[in-house]
Design a protein around this motif. Structure first.
Motif, PDB file in Angstrom:
ATOM      1  N   VAL A   2      68.545 -11.163 -43.727  1.00 40.74           N
ATOM      2  CA  VAL A   2      69.705 -11.861 -44.293  1.00 40.74           C
ATOM      3  C   VAL A   2      70.542 -12.344 -43.099  1.00 40.74           C
ATOM      4  CG1 VAL A   2      71.780 -11.662 -45.692  1.00 40.74           C
ATOM      5  CG2 VAL A   2      69.702 -10.473 -46.402  1.00 40.74           C
ATOM      6  N   LEU A  48      65.231  -7.612 -51.634  1.00 36.82           N
ATOM      7  CA  LEU A  48      65.637  -8.159 -50.334  1.00 36.82           C
ATOM      8  C   LEU A  48      64.734  -9.261 -49.777  1.00 36.82           C
ATOM      9  CD1 LEU A  48      67.285  -5.255 -50.116  1.00 36.82           C
ATOM     10  CD2 LEU A  48      67.386  -5.987 -47.768  1.00 36.82           C
ATOM     11  N   TYR A  90      62.959  -3.441 -51.066  1.00 37.44           N
ATOM     12  CA  TYR A  90      62.690  -4.575 -50.174  1.00 37.44           C
ATOM     13  C   TYR A  90      61.822  -5.631 -50.875  1.00 37.44           C
ATOM     14  CZ  TYR A  90      60.918  -7.499 -46.501  1.00 37.44           C
ATOM     15  OH  TYR A  90      60.576  -8.614 -45.774  1.00 37.44           O
ATOM     16  N   TYR A 119      70.305  -4.978 -44.596  1.00 38.94           N
ATOM     17  CA  TYR A 119      70.318  -6.386 -45.019  1.00 38.94           C
ATOM     18  C   TYR A 119      69.990  -7.280 -43.818  1.00 38.94           C
ATOM     19  CZ  TYR A 119      72.926  -5.392 -49.438  1.00 38.94           C
ATOM     20  OH  TYR A 119      73.324  -4.961 -50.669  1.00 38.94           O
ATOM     21  N   TRP A 140      65.810 -12.326 -51.357  1.00 40.42           N
ATOM     22  CA  TRP A 140      67.132 -12.765 -50.891  1.00 40.42           C
ATOM     23  C   TRP A 140      66.960 -13.617 -49.638  1.00 40.42           C
ATOM     24  CZ3 TRP A 140      70.745  -7.856 -50.554  1.00 40.42           C
ATOM     25  CH2 TRP A 140      70.760  -7.212 -51.795  1.00 40.42           C
ATOM     26  N   TYR A 167      75.613 -11.738 -50.759  1.00 35.58           N
ATOM     27  CA  TYR A 167      74.916 -10.458 -50.854  1.00 35.58           C
ATOM     28  C   TYR A 167      75.912  -9.320 -50.616  1.00 35.58           C
ATOM     29  CZ  TYR A 167      70.754 -13.370 -50.769  1.00 35.58           C
ATOM     30  OH  TYR A 167      69.807 -14.311 -51.068  1.00 35.58           O
ATOM     31  N   ILE A 212      77.822 -11.817 -46.472  1.00 33.04           N
ATOM     32  CA  ILE A 212      77.541 -10.386 -46.694  1.00 33.04           C
ATOM     33  C   ILE A 212      78.880  -9.667 -46.747  1.00 33.04           C
ATOM     34  CG2 ILE A 212      76.293  -8.368 -45.815  1.00 33.04           C
ATOM     35  CD1 ILE A 212      74.657 -10.249 -44.047  1.00 33.04           C
TER      36      ILE A 212
END
Ligand code: AQP
Length: 325
Positions: free
Chosen positions: A71, A24, A20, A66, A27, A38, A78
């Motif tokens: 995200v 992430l 993370y 995600y 991201w 992603y 995705i």
């Protein structure tokens, strides 16, 4: 033109706080500024043996992670890697220009192959080529990853430059985005090694789905180094790591953290770190539960279609350059 980012994680076991903080979190921060892709890289997962039903479940569970991390499917694409067959096709093509010597230098192969090349899978050896294909298919500008992927990114750049030189301009050469803090979160039990999903000692990792009790126990039992002050100090990897986790989870500045813990001992620090971690994980885990499989598929299917439109264009150009088509 909006610049593009690509990144992914493997549906192998449970994601931890290192995944993370190293990947992430960035991201999410970058998705406003970039056109983001992603990917759930399930083809990478099979470089080591996986139980089929568990892999299928982990693939969807990773999509939940995600989304829970922030995200946003409205802003980012995705998708599941195997839904876009061009990844495997480009990987084969790139494997024809990659060299054995450069793959042999990859430290992750040495680690995961446990130094036994004779017994290690070929997929584990060629995995960085598939990763290069993942990135180059999307004409990616920036790849946000943790420190452990830096060497693979360098190989990706080398392969793109080699192909462009030999066959004419085809791929954008991507830059890595490795955060200054959090790029390599370490194991709570062995602070000289990175926190890892595949670590046999679960006490070394804080998993994103760990309950409050487990997190508190793991932090309480985390090893500490000699010295008593709570400071960022690279020569004391254990406290450096714990304080980095605290800092990134609370979004505080370094000086603020140091001032906050001045004069306090490890006991008080660990109690606050545990509280901050639990406070972060509680709403995160609530969000994970919100997505049923149907909702996920309604995000992943159009995601794959959008990804495929770009990937197929790049692959068609590659085949044209090579004389395949
Ligand atoms: N310890 C870490 N600190 C910071 N970032 C990390 N990443 C991995 N470990 C750390 C980053 O997380 C992203 C997704 O990783 P992955 O799923 O591709 O797996 P990995 O890099 O092989 O890492 P793991 O967690 O150790 O998994 P296993 O044990 O399955 O190999 C990547 O951007 C990675 O850099």
């Amino acid at each position: 033109m909006t610049k593009r980012i690509f990144s992914g994680a493997q549906p192998t076991g449970q994601l931890h706080i290192g995944n993370y903080l190293g990947a992430l979190k960035n991201w999410v921060a970058l998705q406003d500024e970039y056109e983001a892709f992603y990917c759930i890289v399930n083809l990478h997962a099979i470089t080591l043996p996986q139980e089929p039903a568990a892999l299928r479940k982990a693939t969807l569970d990773l999509a939940r992670i995600y989304l829970a991390a922030g995200v946003d499917p409205e802003r980012s694409t995705i998708f599941i890697q195997s839904d876009v067959p061009e990844h495997a096709e480009l990987a084969w093509t790139l494997s024809c220009i990659a060299r054995m010597g450069e793959l042999e230098r990859m430290t992750q192969f040495k680690d995961k192959g446990k130094g036994n090349a004779e017994r290690a899978g070929v997929g584990l050896f060629t995995y960085p080529i598939l990763m290069a294909a993942d990135i180059l298919l999307y004409q990616t500008d920036l790849v946000p990853v943790g420190q452990d992927q830096k060497q693979h990114l360098e190989l990706t750049r080398d392969l793109a430059e080699r192909f462009n030189r030999d066959y004419g301009e085809t791929f954008r050469v991507p830059e890595p985005y490795i955060p200054q803090a959090g790029a390599s979160i370490k194991s709570l039990q062995e602070p000289e090694r990175k926190m890892s999903k595949s670590d046999e000692n679960a006490a070394g990792s804080i998993f994103l789905l760990d309950d409050a009790d487990t997190v508190t126990k793991k932090i309480k039992r985390a090893v500490t180094d000699s010295g008593t002050t709570i400071e960022f100090d690279e020569t004391r990897p254990a406290i450096n790591n714990l304080l980095t986790i605290y800092r990134l989870l609370t979004n505080k500045r370094e000086e603020e953290c140091v001032a906050h813990f001045a004069g306090k001992g490890y006991g008080a620090f660990k109690a606050e770190l545990a509280e901050a971690t639990v406070e972060f994980l509680r709403p995160f885990q609530e969000r994970v539960k919100q997505y049923d499989d149907e909702t996920l598929l309604a995000i992943l299917k159009p995601g794959a279609e959008k990804a495929r439109a770009i990937a197929s264009e790049t692959l068609a150009n590659v085949y044209l350059k090579l004389g395949i088509k």
